[in-house]
Design an enzyme around this catalytic site. Structure first.
Site, PDB file in Angstrom:
ATOM      1  N   HIS A 371     -27.015 -10.052 -16.182  1.00  0.00           N
ATOM      2  CA  HIS A 371     -26.702  -8.772 -16.599  1.00  0.00           C
ATOM      3  C   HIS A 371     -27.488  -8.177 -17.895  1.00  0.00           C
ATOM      4  CE1 HIS A 371     -22.877  -7.504 -14.278  1.00  0.00           C
ATOM      5  NE2 HIS A 371     -22.827  -8.809 -14.052  1.00  0.00           N
ATOM      6  N   PHE A 423     -23.242  -9.524 -23.787  1.00  0.00           N
ATOM      7  CA  PHE A 423     -22.089  -8.957 -23.763  1.00  0.00           C
ATOM      8  C   PHE A 423     -21.799  -8.171 -22.546  1.00  0.00           C
ATOM      9  CE2 PHE A 423     -19.314  -5.234 -24.816  1.00  0.00           C
ATOM     10  CZ  PHE A 423     -18.153  -5.985 -25.263  1.00  0.00           C
ATOM     11  N   VAL A 427     -17.901  -0.783 -18.248  1.00  0.00           N
ATOM     12  CA  VAL A 427     -18.044   0.302 -19.376  1.00  0.00           C
ATOM     13  C   VAL A 427     -17.268   1.762 -18.711  1.00  0.00           C
ATOM     14  CG1 VAL A 427     -20.280  -0.383 -20.064  1.00  0.00           C
ATOM     15  CG2 VAL A 427     -20.115   1.044 -18.025  1.00  0.00           C
TER      16      VAL A 427
END
Length: 471
Positions: A371, A423, A427
């Site tokens: 990610h 992190f 979203v």
């Protein structure tokens, strides 16, 4: 690879608005089974007498013999019960669907003439009223074809609806493959019609009932008086009527048999129910053919690529990017037991998550590391995947103030230094301020806690991505 044929999903938690004519709250389908003269009997070439659905307690087949009492009970249905029901329904001007056993119809010309004169729908109930569970597939296919031929010869036109009842696991497929039925009712799995893909055609299924059915007068546990039948029908109707008032209109099938409900003490309960239902506004009494025509017009089949039917390459092409840069998850998921219940976002989210959860910590860590940082260098260089680009833009992370950019850069650096992976947060579930707040809060976690949280967020991101692809 295992494929599970049963459909445990159906319409799920969001059934369609039936949109019955005139805004009806419930559609009532009255079905009269005409089986008399089509049951097991050595006169019909069968090996034994009938033993099913009569008022003879504990009845058993008599191999090689006629069962005079059983025959006479079936005869009652044709001689007296049918005409009592015919008078009731014609006086009330109610539309009826007949499930007509072809050989029984052929032995009852006056009853068939009365059905036609009343304008009732005459569907097929098979060639003979016998068990099909052990019938070879080729023989069942032959009997379906013969039932259609004989039905057309007796009634004057082929049947457009079908219900076997004592069916095999092949029955629905074989009748659908025949290609000439507007509806098939050999299921009991829903309160609404639905489409089922069988071969290369979408077949409309109109589920039937074995509980709002007078057969319970002849089975245990069952009804012993007309009032019990009335009470059950009334309670069912009241529930469905209330659901219809809340915008979730359903269908209510009621199954009847000439030799059962046609008895005086039983029909009284049916008549009380019909009077009760007709006293309500917003009730649509319809044949199954009328229901089928309405459903085909209002809710035609929706075609889409079903995940459970995809090849592995097609499956990976469709879902390989759901977990960031980790197509191996889709590859393994394709080999799990998939079925009709997985042909939706929740279904594929489930199997992908199972593969992810069962992977080693090292494998899951690789997924986390795949990610990108939030609002990081890859985003500014426009090197994110299409999915990540859209997700970050949805929270306004592609339009940061200078202060916000600095905050994200510092948090990204500190978080990765501490945990060894970026992190991760779904979203689409948050606003930009909420993302920053979560960032600052979660950076205080220990690694085990944060690793678990990051994995949960990866699954949540996958769920959102699938919601954009599947029903």
């Amino acid at each position: 690879m295992t494929r599970y044929p049963r459909d445990m999903r159906g319409y799920g938690g969001s059934p369609p608005d039936a949109r019955w004519p005139a805004g009806a709250r419930v559609a009532i389908s009255l079905v009269l089974n005409y089986e008399e003269g089509g049951e097991n009997c050595i006169l019909h070439g069968d090996a034994a007498s009938e033993a099913f659905l009569s008022d003879i307690a504990g009845a058993a087949q008599w191999p090689g013999q006629r069962h005079w009492n059983m025959e006479s009970i079936y005869d009652y249905g044709a001689r007296a019960g049918f005409w009592r029901l015919h008078r009731l329904f014609t006086q009330m001007d109610l539309p009826i669907t007949i499930y007509g056993v072809a050989t029984a119809l052929a032995r009852s010309p006056e009853q068939v003439a009365a059905m036609k004169a009343a304008g009732w729908e005459i569907a097929s109930h098979g060639l003979k009223w016998v068990e099909h569970r052990d019938m070879p597939e080729d023989e069942e296919r032959r009997q379906i074809a013969e039932a259609i031929r004989l039905h057309a010869e007796v009634v004057g036109e082929r049947p457009r609806g079908w219900y076997t009842g004592r069916c095999s696991t092949n029955t629905v497929r074989l009748t659908a493959e025949e290609g000439g039925f507007d509806w098939i009712s050999d299921t009991y799995d829903d309160d609404l019609p639905y489409w089922r893909r069988i071969g290369n055609r979408d077949q409309l299924i109109i589920p039937y009932t074995l509980e709002a059915n007078d057969m319970r007068f002849a089975t245990a546990p069952g009804y012993i008086e007309g009032e019990q039948f009335f009470t059950y029908l009334k309670d069912s109707f009241d529930t469905l009527y209330a659901e219809g008032a809340a915008g979730a209109a359903k269908m209510f099938s009621i199954g009847l048999h000439c030799r059962l409900i046609g008895r005086p003490g039983k029909i009284a309960g049916l008549k009380r129910f019909l009077d009760y239902a007709r006293s309500h506004e917003g009730v649509w009494f319809a044949t199954r053919g009328q229901i089928a025509a309405h459903w085909a017009a209002m809710h035609p089949p929706q075609d889409f690529d079903r995940p459970s039917e995809m090849t592995q390459s097609a499956f990976v092409a469709a879902f390989g990017a759901i977990y960031e840069h980790s197509p191996w998850i889709a590859e393994k998921a394709h080999g799990l037991e998939l079925g009709l219940a997985h042909d939706c976002a929740e279904g594929i989210a489930s199997v992908l998550a199972r593969v992810f959860r069962s992977a080693s910590e090292t494998q899951r860590l690789r997924v986390l590391k795949a990610h990108p940082d939030l609002a990081g260098k890859l985003a500014r260089a426009k090197r994110l995947t299409a999915e990540s680009t859209a997700e970050q833009a949805s929270a306004g992370l592609d339009a940061l103030t200078d202060a916000e950019r600095v905050a994200f850069e510092e948090l990204n650096h500190d978080y990765t230094e501490k945990f060894g992976f970026p992190f991760i947060i779904a979203v689409k579930d948050h606003t930009k301020p909420a993302i920053l707040e979560a960032f600052r809060r979660r950076i205080a976690n220990d690694r085990a806690t944060e690793f678990a949280e990051a994995c949960q967020q990866v699954e949540r991101i996958a769920w959102h991505r699938l919601k954009d692809l599947l029903p």
